[in-house]
Design an enzyme around this catalytic site. Sequence first.
Site, mmCIF file in Angstrom:
data_model
loop_
_atom_site.group_PDB
_atom_site.id
_atom_site.type_symbol
_atom_site.label_atom_id
_atom_site.label_comp_id
_atom_site.label_asym_id
_atom_site.label_seq_id
_atom_site.Cartn_x
_atom_site.Cartn_y
_atom_site.Cartn_z
ATOM 1 N N HIS A 51 0.804 -1.232 0.000
ATOM 2 C CA HIS A 51 0.000 0.000 0.000
ATOM 3 C C HIS A 51 0.829 1.270 0.000
ATOM 4 C CE1 HIS A 51 0.929 -0.223 4.274
ATOM 5 N NE2 HIS A 51 0.658 1.070 4.325
HETATM 6 C C1 UD1 Z 1 -2.027 5.473 5.958
HETATM 7 C C2 UD1 Z 1 -0.718 5.919 6.585
HETATM 8 C C3 UD1 Z 1 0.313 4.812 6.437
HETATM 9 C C4 UD1 Z 1 -0.194 3.508 6.974
HETATM 10 C C5 UD1 Z 1 -1.512 3.171 6.297
HETATM 11 C C6 UD1 Z 1 -2.101 1.876 6.776
HETATM 12 C C7 UD1 Z 1 -0.248 8.332 6.438
HETATM 13 C C8 UD1 Z 1 0.602 9.359 5.802
HETATM 14 N N1 UD1 Z 1 -0.170 7.110 5.919
HETATM 15 O O1 UD1 Z 1 -1.826 5.341 4.555
HETATM 16 O O2 UD1 Z 1 1.470 5.163 7.154
HETATM 17 O O3 UD1 Z 1 0.747 2.483 6.761
HETATM 18 O O4 UD1 Z 1 -2.418 4.242 6.536
HETATM 19 O O5 UD1 Z 1 -3.232 1.547 6.046
HETATM 20 O O6 UD1 Z 1 -0.946 8.632 7.371
HETATM 21 N N2 UD1 Z 1 -9.269 4.789 1.888
HETATM 22 C C9 UD1 Z 1 -10.483 4.134 1.875
HETATM 23 N N3 UD1 Z 1 -11.028 3.758 3.069
HETATM 24 C C10 UD1 Z 1 -10.419 4.015 4.249
HETATM 25 C C11 UD1 Z 1 -9.204 4.700 4.251
HETATM 26 C C12 UD1 Z 1 -8.629 5.072 3.067
HETATM 27 O O7 UD1 Z 1 -11.053 3.879 0.830
HETATM 28 O O8 UD1 Z 1 -10.980 3.634 5.298
HETATM 29 C C13 UD1 Z 1 -8.650 5.164 0.599
HETATM 30 C C14 UD1 Z 1 -8.951 6.576 0.258
HETATM 31 O O9 UD1 Z 1 -9.232 6.642 -1.091
HETATM 32 C C15 UD1 Z 1 -7.643 7.302 0.525
HETATM 33 C C16 UD1 Z 1 -6.603 6.208 0.335
HETATM 34 O O10 UD1 Z 1 -7.263 4.998 0.702
HETATM 35 O O11 UD1 Z 1 -7.435 8.368 -0.334
HETATM 36 C C17 UD1 Z 1 -5.403 6.428 1.197
HETATM 37 O O12 UD1 Z 1 -5.791 6.595 2.571
HETATM 38 P P1 UD1 Z 1 -4.902 7.524 3.552
HETATM 39 O O13 UD1 Z 1 -5.450 7.484 4.921
HETATM 40 O O14 UD1 Z 1 -4.692 8.823 2.945
HETATM 41 O O15 UD1 Z 1 -3.491 6.829 3.570
HETATM 42 P P2 UD1 Z 1 -3.060 5.299 3.540
HETATM 43 O O16 UD1 Z 1 -2.520 5.024 2.198
HETATM 44 O O17 UD1 Z 1 -4.118 4.379 4.060
#
Ligand code: UD1
Length: 356
Positions: free
Chosen positions: A199
């Site tokens: 991820h």
């Molecule tokens: C975040 C953390 C990362 C961690 C990871 C675990 C930061 C900078 N990064 O990354 O360190 O290893 O979480 O998962 O904080 N999304 C969904 N549903 C959710 C959450 C996210 O669909 O419940 C999608 C959204 O489109 C979002 C993308 O995933 O834009 C990324 O989510 P985000 O929280 O921005 O960062 P992660 O890549 O999950």
Amino acid sequence: MKILHVVGARPNFMKVAPVEAALARRAGVDQTIVHTGQHYDAAMSDVFFRQLGIPAPDFNLEVGSGSHAAQTAEIMVRIEKVILDVRPDLVLVYGDVNSTVAAALVCAKLLVPIGHVEAGLRSFDRTMPEEVNRVLTDRVADLLFTPSSDGNENLVREGVAPERIHLVGNVMIDTLVRLLPQAVPPPYPDKGYALATLHRPSNVDDPEGLGAIIGALNRIAAGIDIVFPVHPRTRQMLGQIGGLELSGRLHLVDPAGYLEFLGLQRHAAFIVTDSGGIQEESTYLGVPCLTVRENTERPITVTVGSNILVGRDMARLEAEARKILAGEAKSGSVPPLWDGKAGERIAALVAGGAQK
Ligand code: UD1
């Protein structure tokens, strides 16, 4: 004593659980849990509260997704009101996600003491958003709880006063130790499959790079089935790769709950990942781990544990997987203080030794 915990993203939940539980065993401690809502899907959040037995959050800030600036800023604006309302004596922040640094910055300006759980880890790679979060959070934290001695060394080198640094061990391993007996056995034969997770933006945000990793997994799957629970971010990116071909032995499944994923890790022949937490969990379990990153903020998983950094070199990934399949897996041991008692050590430091 009022202690407020801030969590927001999946890897935070395994870390808060043992600290909250250890503090709940002490008299005179009043705890508040704030969920920023950075992760909001049931499979990324609710299932962990349920399986880990974390009390329901007192506040859910529902910030959701956004750019780093938008997400961090929104958490700051919303959490400031909660901090002013609750007036905690100490705020505990966990790990390295955007929720961690956002809460820490707000508390620093409000002069509310901050404890950082999982302090001192460094990849020395500022292209990783988490590295920026780690450095800044440690800079403003008052109490720094480290999982391993490399964390202490990094902090001392950065000028943190040694009396603020406490080597407590690994809280994520506390949760693993507690819940291993309840791990759900996977629907695959023991050691009859490999487990993959990806991820990190550096691996999944560029379709060409992600396509190359999937190509390598396809080739490894010629020798062993691969179970791949797909993070929402990776799922979105996979949807954008045209003409993606998947081996019939590469099984893309939904993100797993904690107990299901623990079962998958425990019984895997090996793991391919770019996660920080999984490097640690596989080290504890003694399962060989191939990490698709150029660096790691958790070097002890390589020097002591069963982790190998293969970088973004797909030929190396395939070669290391072949070695494991040929019975030449790296073995390792468990780092000091990864013993299930880190949460208890933190609680004793912040609220004293006396228990209810
Ligand atoms: C975040 C953390 C990362 C961690 C990871 C675990 C930061 C900078 N990064 O990354 O360190 O290893 O979480 O998962 O904080 N999304 C969904 N549903 C959710 C959450 C996210 O669909 O419940 C999608 C959204 O489109 C979002 C993308 O995933 O834009 C990324 O989510 P985000 O929280 O921005 O960062 P992660 O890549 O999950």
